[in-house]
Design a protein around this motif. Structure first.
Motif, PDB file in Angstrom:
ATOM      1  N   PHE A  71       6.523 -17.989  17.297  1.00  0.00           N
ATOM      2  CA  PHE A  71       5.816 -16.735  17.091  1.00  0.00           C
ATOM      3  C   PHE A  71       6.169 -16.012  15.795  1.00  0.00           C
ATOM      4  CE2 PHE A  71       5.437 -17.260  21.675  1.00  0.00           C
ATOM      5  CZ  PHE A  71       4.076 -17.075  21.818  1.00  0.00           C
ATOM      6  N   ILE A  72       7.208 -16.438  15.105  1.00  0.00           N
ATOM      7  CA  ILE A  72       7.582 -15.761  13.857  1.00  0.00           C
ATOM      8  C   ILE A  72       7.614 -16.735  12.680  1.00  0.00           C
ATOM      9  CG2 ILE A  72       9.406 -14.470  12.681  1.00  0.00           C
ATOM     10  CD1 ILE A  72      10.131 -13.284  15.419  1.00  0.00           C
ATOM     11  N   ILE A  73       8.389 -17.791  12.782  1.00  0.00           N
ATOM     12  CA  ILE A  73       8.587 -18.676  11.632  1.00  0.00           C
ATOM     13  C   ILE A  73       7.338 -19.482  11.322  1.00  0.00           C
ATOM     14  CG2 ILE A  73       9.931 -20.630  10.770  1.00  0.00           C
ATOM     15  CD1 ILE A  73      12.307 -19.499  12.340  1.00  0.00           C
ATOM     16  N   TYR A  74       6.732 -20.122  12.328  1.00  0.00           N
ATOM     17  CA  TYR A  74       5.551 -20.961  12.076  1.00  0.00           C
ATOM     18  C   TYR A  74       4.374 -20.158  11.514  1.00  0.00           C
ATOM     19  CZ  TYR A  74       1.960 -24.470  12.712  1.00  0.00           C
ATOM     20  OH  TYR A  74       0.940 -25.350  12.502  1.00  0.00           O
ATOM     21  N   PRO A  75       4.002 -18.997  12.094  1.00  0.00           N
ATOM     22  CA  PRO A  75       2.925 -18.218  11.457  1.00  0.00           C
ATOM     23  C   PRO A  75       3.277 -17.743  10.045  1.00  0.00           C
ATOM     24  CG  PRO A  75       3.217 -17.500  13.704  1.00  0.00           C
ATOM     25  CD  PRO A  75       4.345 -18.434  13.400  1.00  0.00           C
ATOM     26  N   SER A  76       4.558 -17.465   9.797  1.00  0.00           N
ATOM     27  CA  SER A  76       4.957 -17.055   8.447  1.00  0.00           C
ATOM     28  C   SER A  76       4.765 -18.190   7.452  1.00  0.00           C
ATOM     29  CB  SER A  76       6.416 -16.601   8.435  1.00  0.00           C
ATOM     30  OG  SER A  76       6.599 -15.518   9.306  1.00  0.00           O
ATOM     31  N   ILE A  77       5.101 -19.405   7.853  1.00  0.00           N
ATOM     32  CA  ILE A  77       4.900 -20.559   6.976  1.00  0.00           C
ATOM     33  C   ILE A  77       3.414 -20.760   6.708  1.00  0.00           C
ATOM     34  CG2 ILE A  77       5.113 -23.074   6.846  1.00  0.00           C
ATOM     35  CD1 ILE A  77       7.761 -22.783   8.369  1.00  0.00           C
ATOM     36  N   VAL A  78       2.590 -20.611   7.728  1.00  0.00           N
ATOM     37  CA  VAL A  78       1.133 -20.764   7.556  1.00  0.00           C
ATOM     38  C   VAL A  78       0.603 -19.715   6.591  1.00  0.00           C
ATOM     39  CG1 VAL A  78      -1.074 -20.595   8.745  1.00  0.00           C
ATOM     40  CG2 VAL A  78       0.772 -21.902   9.765  1.00  0.00           C
ATOM     41  N   LEU A  81       1.462 -20.612   3.019  1.00  0.00           N
ATOM     42  CA  LEU A  81       0.744 -21.760   2.488  1.00  0.00           C
ATOM     43  C   LEU A  81      -0.763 -21.530   2.368  1.00  0.00           C
ATOM     44  CD1 LEU A  81       2.608 -24.659   4.311  1.00  0.00           C
ATOM     45  CD2 LEU A  81       2.896 -23.874   1.971  1.00  0.00           C
ATOM     46  N   THR A  82      -1.244 -20.376   2.832  1.00  0.00           N
ATOM     47  CA  THR A  82      -2.666 -20.075   2.737  1.00  0.00           C
ATOM     48  C   THR A  82      -3.039 -19.761   1.297  1.00  0.00           C
ATOM     49  OG1 THR A  82      -2.626 -19.190   4.968  1.00  0.00           O
ATOM     50  CG2 THR A  82      -4.496 -18.564   3.600  1.00  0.00           C
ATOM     51  N   GLU A  83      -4.094 -20.393   0.834  1.00  0.00           N
ATOM     52  CA  GLU A  83      -4.545 -20.186  -0.547  1.00  0.00           C
ATOM     53  C   GLU A  83      -5.179 -18.803  -0.689  1.00  0.00           C
ATOM     54  OE1 GLU A  83      -4.238 -22.221  -3.075  1.00  0.00           O
ATOM     55  OE2 GLU A  83      -3.420 -23.920  -1.985  1.00  0.00           O
ATOM     56  N   PRO A  84      -4.993 -18.137  -1.834  1.00  0.00           N
ATOM     57  CA  PRO A  84      -5.667 -16.850  -2.053  1.00  0.00           C
ATOM     58  C   PRO A  84      -7.175 -17.054  -2.228  1.00  0.00           C
ATOM     59  CG  PRO A  84      -4.432 -17.505  -3.998  1.00  0.00           C
ATOM     60  CD  PRO A  84      -4.106 -18.498  -2.929  1.00  0.00           C
ATOM     61  N   MET A  85      -7.917 -15.986  -2.090  1.00  0.00           N
ATOM     62  CA  MET A  85      -9.384 -16.073  -2.157  1.00  0.00           C
ATOM     63  C   MET A  85      -9.871 -16.532  -3.529  1.00  0.00           C
ATOM     64  SD  MET A  85     -10.589 -15.466   0.763  1.00  0.00           S
ATOM     65  CE  MET A  85     -12.286 -15.217   0.406  1.00  0.00           C
ATOM     66  N   GLU A  86      -9.094 -16.304  -4.582  1.00  0.00           N
ATOM     67  CA  GLU A  86      -9.505 -16.682  -5.932  1.00  0.00           C
ATOM     68  C   GLU A  86      -9.099 -18.111  -6.286  1.00  0.00           C
ATOM     69  OE1 GLU A  86      -7.270 -13.985  -5.544  1.00  0.00           O
ATOM     70  OE2 GLU A  86      -8.922 -12.626  -5.161  1.00  0.00           O
ATOM     71  N   ASP A 114     -20.722 -25.017   8.771  1.00  0.00           N
ATOM     72  CA  ASP A 114     -19.477 -24.519   8.195  1.00  0.00           C
ATOM     73  C   ASP A 114     -19.604 -23.022   7.945  1.00  0.00           C
ATOM     74  OD1 ASP A 114     -18.492 -27.113   8.098  1.00  0.00           O
ATOM     75  OD2 ASP A 114     -19.330 -27.472   6.122  1.00  0.00           O
ATOM     76  N   ILE A 115     -18.592 -22.285   8.368  1.00  0.00           N
ATOM     77  CA  ILE A 115     -18.552 -20.853   8.082  1.00  0.00           C
ATOM     78  C   ILE A 115     -17.802 -20.677   6.770  1.00  0.00           C
ATOM     79  CG2 ILE A 115     -17.757 -18.604   8.887  1.00  0.00           C
ATOM     80  CD1 ILE A 115     -17.890 -19.685  11.712  1.00  0.00           C
ATOM     81  N   PRO A 116     -18.354 -19.924   5.822  1.00  0.00           N
ATOM     82  CA  PRO A 116     -17.664 -19.736   4.537  1.00  0.00           C
ATOM     83  C   PRO A 116     -16.291 -19.090   4.719  1.00  0.00           C
ATOM     84  CG  PRO A 116     -19.923 -18.978   4.409  1.00  0.00           C
ATOM     85  CD  PRO A 116     -19.659 -19.291   5.842  1.00  0.00           C
ATOM     86  N   VAL A 117     -15.379 -19.431   3.837  1.00  0.00           N
ATOM     87  CA  VAL A 117     -14.007 -18.939   3.918  1.00  0.00           C
ATOM     88  C   VAL A 117     -13.973 -17.417   3.786  1.00  0.00           C
ATOM     89  CG1 VAL A 117     -11.754 -19.047   2.810  1.00  0.00           C
ATOM     90  CG2 VAL A 117     -13.115 -21.095   3.022  1.00  0.00           C
ATOM     91  N   GLU A 118     -14.838 -16.864   2.969  1.00  0.00           N
ATOM     92  CA  GLU A 118     -14.835 -15.416   2.776  1.00  0.00           C
ATOM     93  C   GLU A 118     -15.121 -14.686   4.079  1.00  0.00           C
ATOM     94  OE1 GLU A 118     -17.026 -17.409   0.978  1.00  0.00           O
ATOM     95  OE2 GLU A 118     -15.784 -17.639  -0.793  1.00  0.00           O
ATOM     96  N   ILE A 119     -16.055 -15.212   4.868  1.00  0.00           N
ATOM     97  CA  ILE A 119     -16.424 -14.553   6.122  1.00  0.00           C
ATOM     98  C   ILE A 119     -15.294 -14.665   7.145  1.00  0.00           C
ATOM     99  CG2 ILE A 119     -18.027 -14.642   8.073  1.00  0.00           C
ATOM    100  CD1 ILE A 119     -20.188 -15.430   6.089  1.00  0.00           C
TER     101      ILE A 119
END
Length: 131
Positions: A71-78, A81-86, A114-119
């Motif tokens: 509930f803390i470490i795994y979501p923090s790692i995700v 690693l998430t790419e920024p919108m730009e 596919d749902i766009p990433v922005e949405i």
């Protein structure tokens, strides 16, 4: 060609499953031994058993560790690693199937798209009171 992930039994799965079965049974027997009073263990000749404290402390420590990781470490790692919108890694190509209207026109099951990433990012992470 690569191996397919089939739910069929394989020798590796059988060996790991049997090993986990033996390990879990040994741990269960050790836990039941911890419930027996010390004077009865002495009568059976079992004079060396770990302290009763460790029978409670180790499972508590492991469950706390699993909780903190899940509930803390795994979501923090995700999130790290998430790419920024730009990012240039977030793009669509000719094979993407996007639909502008997200609400189906009819009452039946709509086709896959596919749902766009922005949405999806706005749906999950956008908070108007912060922005």
């Amino acid at each position: 060609m690569g191996e397919e992930a089939l739910p069929l039994p394989s020798p590796g799965r059988c060996i790991y499953g049997y090993g986990l079965f033996i390990l879990s049974n040994c741990l269960l027997i050790m836990y039941f031994i911890s419930l027996i009073p010390d004077h009865l263990l002495d009568d059976f000749g079992l004079s060396y058993v770990p302290s009763k404290y460790w029978y409670i402390a180790i499972p508590t420590f492991l469950s706390t560790l699993i909780f903190v990781f899940g509930f803390i470490i795994y979501p923090s790692i995700v999130m790290l690693l998430t790419e920024p919108m730009e990012s240039i890694h977030l793009f669509t190509d000719n094979f993407s199937n996007q639909k502008c209207n997200l609400i189906p026109d009819r009452g039946d099951i709509s086709s896959i798209y596919d749902i766009p990433v922005e949405i999806t990012t706005k749906m999950h992470y956008y908070r108007p009171e912060i922005a």
